[in-house]
Structure formats: structure tokens, C-alpha cells
Scaffold this active site. Structure first.
Site, PDB file in Angstrom:
ATOM      1  N   ASN A 146      45.640  38.377  56.395  1.00 25.62           N
ATOM      2  CA  ASN A 146      44.041  38.395  56.262  1.00 25.62           C
ATOM      3  C   ASN A 146      43.838  37.297  55.352  1.00 25.62           C
ATOM      4  O   ASN A 146      44.454  37.429  54.082  1.00 25.62           O
ATOM      5  CB  ASN A 146      43.517  39.729  55.839  1.00 25.62           C
ATOM      6  CG  ASN A 146      43.747  40.881  56.914  1.00 25.62           C
ATOM      7  OD1 ASN A 146      43.549  40.410  58.165  1.00 25.62           O
ATOM      8  ND2 ASN A 146      44.146  41.925  56.505  1.00 25.62           N
ATOM      9  N   GLY A 205      38.620  40.335  55.942  1.00 23.61           N
ATOM     10  CA  GLY A 205      38.841  41.613  55.126  1.00 23.61           C
ATOM     11  C   GLY A 205      39.904  41.391  54.040  1.00 23.61           C
ATOM     12  O   GLY A 205      40.323  42.342  53.720  1.00 23.61           O
ATOM     13  N   HIS A 259      49.961  37.774  51.366  1.00 19.93           N
ATOM     14  CA  HIS A 259      50.768  38.810  52.008  1.00 19.93           C
ATOM     15  C   HIS A 259      50.755  38.976  53.400  1.00 19.93           C
ATOM     16  O   HIS A 259      49.718  38.643  53.750  1.00 19.93           O
ATOM     17  CB  HIS A 259      50.325  40.128  51.151  1.00 19.93           C
ATOM     18  CG  HIS A 259      49.132  40.478  51.104  1.00 19.93           C
ATOM     19  ND1 HIS A 259      47.962  40.028  50.575  1.00 19.93           N
ATOM     20  CD2 HIS A 259      48.386  41.408  52.147  1.00 19.93           C
ATOM     21  CE1 HIS A 259      46.762  40.397  50.903  1.00 19.93           C
ATOM     22  NE2 HIS A 259      46.772  41.277  51.978  1.00 19.93           N
TER      23      HIS A 259
HETATM   24  P1  5GP Z   1      44.478  42.817  52.499  1.00 20.61           P
HETATM   25  O1  5GP Z   1      43.290  44.048  52.981  1.00 20.61           O
HETATM   26  O2  5GP Z   1      44.118  42.117  51.420  1.00 20.61           O
HETATM   27  O3  5GP Z   1      44.942  42.307  54.022  1.00 20.61           O
HETATM   28  O4  5GP Z   1      45.710  43.836  52.243  1.00 20.61           O
HETATM   29  C1  5GP Z   1      45.745  44.480  51.272  1.00 20.61           C
HETATM   30  C2  5GP Z   1      46.819  45.819  51.079  1.00 20.61           C
HETATM   31  O5  5GP Z   1      47.213  46.082  49.850  1.00 20.61           O
HETATM   32  C3  5GP Z   1      46.063  46.916  51.761  1.00 20.61           C
HETATM   33  O6  5GP Z   1      46.827  47.232  53.128  1.00 20.61           O
HETATM   34  C4  5GP Z   1      46.397  47.830  50.699  1.00 20.61           C
HETATM   35  O7  5GP Z   1      46.424  49.042  51.318  1.00 20.61           O
HETATM   36  C5  5GP Z   1      47.360  47.297  49.787  1.00 20.61           C
HETATM   37  N1  5GP Z   1      47.407  47.455  48.595  1.00 20.61           N
HETATM   38  C6  5GP Z   1      46.344  47.748  47.630  1.00 20.61           C
HETATM   39  N2  5GP Z   1      46.457  48.280  46.407  1.00 20.61           N
HETATM   40  C7  5GP Z   1      48.103  48.632  46.461  1.00 20.61           C
HETATM   41  C8  5GP Z   1      49.046  48.940  45.420  1.00 20.61           C
HETATM   42  O8  5GP Z   1      48.634  49.106  44.416  1.00 20.61           O
HETATM   43  N3  5GP Z   1      50.066  49.418  45.933  1.00 20.61           N
HETATM   44  C9  5GP Z   1      50.509  49.031  47.210  1.00 20.61           C
HETATM   45  N4  5GP Z   1      51.838  49.242  47.593  1.00 20.61           N
HETATM   46  N5  5GP Z   1      49.781  48.414  48.093  1.00 20.61           N
HETATM   47  C10 5GP Z   1      48.688  48.377  47.874  1.00 20.61           C
END
Ligand code: 5GP
Ligand code: ZN
Length: 115
Positions: free
Chosen positions: A85, A91, A98
Site C-alpha cells: 500500500n 491506506g 513493506h
Molecule cells: P499498511 O497498512 O501500511 O499497508 O500496513 C501496515 C501493517 O503493519 C498492518 O498490517 C499492521 O497490522 C502492521 N503493524 C502495525 N504495527 C505493527 C507492529 O507493531 N508489529 C507488527 N508485527 N505489525 C504491525
């Protein structure tokens, strides 16, 4: 820099490691949306897919190699999905590049839902 994923790489924030080498770190997502939900991240801070360039695209290539290796070693024989994303509309909540590696269920396809 106040970046959650840089802190995870540094071990300042705990995570469940799945894979690590000199370029990338892979760990379990804290809030899984599929039976298998890993995050694969470069060890260099890149804020998102919009910041990929000639100098750092090697991380993306390597992340896809690692994803294929994990898929083979963990037996995702029915398939898997890789998602990134970028920016507000998509989002993105953590501004360190990542790739979500999702597996373990039959997934639908919609721009509003990765699973
Ligand atoms: P995005 O929404 O930016 O594409 O993905 C971020 C991801 O990071 C989400 O799926 C969320 O669950 C994960 N995430 C957020 N904080 C943490 C954390 O402290 N540890 C881990 N393992 N995952 C996290
Ligand atoms: Zn970072």
C-alpha cells in the site's frame, strides 16, 4: 527518525521473525488478515513504493526472491499474494516500505480489499 519498522529492525520493538538477511527482515503482522500474514521490509528506510528508484530497487527484487523462498519452504502450494500500500488512498499506515505476504485462504479480488 521515528519509524516503527526501523525500530523493529533494530530490535527496539519486538516482533516475530520469519526470515532475515543483510538486506531484508520478514516478520508476522500483528493484526493478520489471512491465516498467513507476513511483512517483508528492506533494512534501509524507504518511505514507500513511490520512493523506489534506480539506487534502491535492488531491495524490491530481493524481497520478491525472499517471498518466493518463503512460499516454497512453508508450502504455499495453493498460492499466495504480495501487496504493498502506498499513500493515503491505498491506506498506508506505516511509512517504511513493506510488502504484505498473504496465504492460507482463497482470496477474493477487489481494490477495496486485499483479501
Ligand atoms: P499498511 O497498512 O501500511 O499497508 O500496513 C501496515 C501493517 O503493519 C498492518 O498490517 C499492521 O497490522 C502492521 N503493524 C502495525 N504495527 C505493527 C507492529 O507493531 N508489529 C507488527 N508485527 N505489525 C504491525
Ligand atoms: Zn523506517
Amino acid at each position: 527518525m521515528d519509524c516503527l519498522f526501523c525500530k523493529i529492525i533494530a530490535g527496539e520493538v519486538p516482533s516475530t521473525k520469519v526470515y532475515e538477511d543483510d538486506m531484508v527482515y520478514a516478520f508476522k503482522d500483528i493484526s493478520p488478515v489471512a491465516p498467513v500474514h507476513y511483512l517483508i521490509i528492506p533494512k534501509e528506510h524507504i518511505s514507500g513504493a513511490s520512493e523506489i528508484n534506480e539506487a534502491n530497487s535492488k531491495y524490491v527484487a530481493h524481497i520478491f526472491e525472499v517471498a518466493a523462498r518463503i512460499a516454497k519452504s512453508e508450502g504455499f502450494e495453493n498460492g499466495f499474494r504480495i501487496v504493498t500500500n502506498c499513500g493515503e488512498d491505498a491506506g498506508q499506515t506505516v511509512h517504511h516500505l513493506h510488502f504484505h505476504l498473504l496465504a492460507g485462504k482463497k482470496m477474493g479480488w477487489s481494490a477495496d480489499s486485499a483479501v
